[in-house]
Design a protein around this motif. Structure first.
Motif, PDB file in Angstrom:
ATOM      1  N   SER A 132       0.820  -1.218   0.000  1.00  0.00           N
ATOM      2  CA  SER A 132       0.000   0.000   0.000  1.00  0.00           C
ATOM      3  C   SER A 132       0.850   1.261   0.000  1.00  0.00           C
ATOM      4  O   SER A 132       0.374   2.328  -0.397  1.00  0.00           O
ATOM      5  CB  SER A 132      -0.939   0.004   1.208  1.00  0.00           C
ATOM      6  N   GLY A 133       2.103   1.148   0.440  1.00  0.00           N
ATOM      7  CA  GLY A 133       3.003   2.291   0.387  1.00  0.00           C
ATOM      8  C   GLY A 133       3.712   2.436  -0.936  1.00  0.00           C
ATOM      9  O   GLY A 133       4.451   3.402  -1.130  1.00  0.00           O
ATOM     10  N   ILE A 134       3.480   1.497  -1.854  1.00  0.00           N
ATOM     11  CA  ILE A 134       4.170   1.520  -3.147  1.00  0.00           C
ATOM     12  C   ILE A 134       3.199   1.775  -4.297  1.00  0.00           C
ATOM     13  O   ILE A 134       3.445   2.593  -5.171  1.00  0.00           O
ATOM     14  CB  ILE A 134       4.911   0.189  -3.378  1.00  0.00           C
ATOM     15  N   TYR A 135       2.066   1.058  -4.281  1.00  0.00           N
ATOM     16  CA  TYR A 135       1.105   1.146  -5.377  1.00  0.00           C
ATOM     17  C   TYR A 135      -0.099   1.999  -4.995  1.00  0.00           C
ATOM     18  O   TYR A 135      -0.261   2.392  -3.832  1.00  0.00           O
ATOM     19  CB  TYR A 135       0.657  -0.257  -5.787  1.00  0.00           C
ATOM     20  N   SER A 136      -0.946   2.281  -5.953  1.00  0.00           N
ATOM     21  CA  SER A 136      -2.110   3.144  -5.758  1.00  0.00           C
ATOM     22  C   SER A 136      -3.118   2.497  -4.809  1.00  0.00           C
ATOM     23  O   SER A 136      -3.658   1.430  -5.084  1.00  0.00           O
ATOM     24  CB  SER A 136      -2.777   3.429  -7.113  1.00  0.00           C
ATOM     25  N   VAL A 137      -3.380   3.158  -3.699  1.00  0.00           N
ATOM     26  CA  VAL A 137      -4.382   2.666  -2.753  1.00  0.00           C
ATOM     27  C   VAL A 137      -5.774   2.753  -3.374  1.00  0.00           C
ATOM     28  O   VAL A 137      -6.628   1.906  -3.117  1.00  0.00           O
ATOM     29  CB  VAL A 137      -4.317   3.468  -1.436  1.00  0.00           C
TER      30      VAL A 137
END
Length: 483
Positions: free
Chosen positions: A117-122
């Protein structure tokens, strides 16, 4: 949220009034009538839809399975075209596995989704999770025709989709919530879980009675798809990119977050220190007990009411929903009470945490014992069922938020870990309860409630002895930690 004592710093999540000075922000934005609160409300409905899709099977199971002995097993191919009143030959232990199988999927994705969740679009993660969960909800009735194995497979996949939503949504407030508003924004969004459970239990009985149990899955599945569309249109990962938010509110959010240390800075997790931390274990084991109780209530309350009070499915749905309505109310009032005690310095942080956890763990045990030994009178049973579950909501301002006190730097990771341990309790509660019910029908409810009470009391004692509210040495900013 009220000010917390001490000079704690929480990069990317919140900072207390001593480290974060709101008067430095010149831009002021509207309060409740603002876009960030609209995002919280939209997430409130999404959480409600997820819980509706999860819990509706608990009540429809009463209509899907007939325990009288004259069973029509549509899974074997008898009258496959009409499943409005289909009845399946599922034993109590199979029912327990079906009801708990959704947790098998949820438990797998907790830590991976917390990292991703800190890398890709939430936005995309929540939308895909909600859409997949909704589609799988619609697939439950035809899956039941094929057999219980396919139902279990659908529920496991649904659990993975719902686990994605439940875990990824917390990262939203890293970019959307000013530090001093995260408590209010997250409480609004997460309260949809309790309200959604109340609504689904309230209306499911009527839908089953009037339209047939398959319509329950079709209605809540369609509702989730509609919400998914609204989510795609209205939500953006970063308020800077949103075309509809006012300039005033956008500047207010960005300026308040600019005063914090970036939450994306990479730090090495002190795994060994975490494993040796008794305050962290106190939180983890209490999460196990709380979710054991919560999942049991959500899963087996309709079955309990049906077996003890022998009411029709409409009345069952209404009565099963009442504990969640009162828990919703108690959770909101408890939050204001905890903030009042902290802001006025009436009690210390650790005292508030232990007080609310004690109420949330011990009072349900007392009320459950009263329910069992004051005879199964209709009004006594319902009253103590409501009181027992409503008081568990005090844990929201006790053990559930305690991780933020002791390790703010690693809150996201530790929240996923403690939730993972809690979900193990949720899985075991459904499975064990189903096995107990299948072995001894006369004393089974007593055994189930005694087991649940023993777990709650044991973990509470551990928490009262070892719980802390100050930042641990291994979680301090200056500590150079290693795996």
């Amino acid at each position: 949220m009220a000010a917390r004592t001490g000079s704690q710093e929480f990069p990317g999540h919140w900072m207390d009034f001593k480290t974060y000075a709101p008067q430095k922000i010149k831009v002021r934005a509207p309060g409740f009538c603002s876009f960030r609160y609209g995002v919280s409300l939209l997430l409130h409905f999404c959480n409600g839809a997820v819980m509706a899709q999860r819990v509706c099977l608990s009540l429809t199971m009463v209509a899907m399975v007939n325990g009288t002995g004259s069973l029509t097993n549509v899974s074997s191919g008898e009258n496959p075209g009409n499943i409005t009143n289909a009845v399946y030959n599922w034993s109590p232990d199979i029912q327990g596995i079906i009801l708990s199988s959704i947790f098998y999927g949820t438990i797998v994705v907790q830590i991976p989704i917390g990292y991703l969740s800190g890398i890709y679009s939430v936005k995309n993660m929540v939308a895909c999770g909600l859409f997949l969960s909704s589609v799988l909800t619609v697939c439950i009735p035809p899956a039941a025709q094929v057999g219980e194995t396919l139902v279990i497979v659908c529920r496991v996949a649904q659990g993975m989709a719902q686990g994605t939503i439940a875990t990824a949504q917390h990262y939203i407030w890293v970019r959307w919530a000013p530090p001093l508003e995260r408590g209010r924004l997250t409480s609004i969004s997460l309260s949809g879980i309790l309200l959604g459970t109340f609504i689904v239990l309230l209306v499911t009985g009527f839908i089953c009675d009037l339209l047939g149990w398959p319509l329950v899955f079709y209605i809540f599945g369609a509702y989730g798809c509609v919400l998914c569309l609204f989510w795609f249109i209205l939500f953006y990962d970063d308020p800077k990119d949103h075309p509809c938010i006012s300039v005033n509110e956008k500047e207010y959010i960005t300026s308040s977050l600019a005063q914090q240390v970036s939450s994306n800075s990479m730090t090495t997790l002190p795994i060994k220190a975490m494993l040796l931390s008794l305050p962290l274990w106190a939180i983890a084991v209490n999460n196990f007990a709380v979710l054991w109780t919560s999942n049991f209530v959500a899963t087996y309350t309709p079955t309990f009411i049906n077996s003890i009070l022998n009411v029709n499915i409409r009345e069952n749905g209404l009565l099963s929903s009442l504990p969640f309505l009162f828990a919703y109310i108690v959770g909101i009032l408890g939050g204001h009470m905890a903030d009042f005690l902290l802001s006025r310095n009436i009690l210390s942080t650790i005292t508030v945490r232990k007080l609310f956890t004690t109420i949330g763990m011990l009072f349900p045990v007392i009320f459950n014992m009263c329910m069992l030994y004051l005879n199964f009178n209709f009004y006594i049973t319902i009253t103590f069922l409501i009181l027992a579950y409503a008081t568990t909501a005090f844990n929201l301002n006790g053990v559930f938020i305690n991780t933020l006190d002791i390790a703010p730097r690693y809150y996201g990771f530790l929240r996923g870990v403690t939730t993972l341990i809690g979900m193990i309790g949720g899985i075991l509660s459904s499975t064990v309860s189903g096995l107990i019910l299948s072995e001894d029908s006369e004393t089974s409810w007593y055994k189930i409630y005694f087991l649940m009470s023993a777990i709650s009391v044991t973990t509470l004692i551990f928490y009262l002895i070892f719980a802390k509210a100050e930042i641990q040495d291994w979680a301090k900013e200056s500590q150079d930690t290693r795996l």
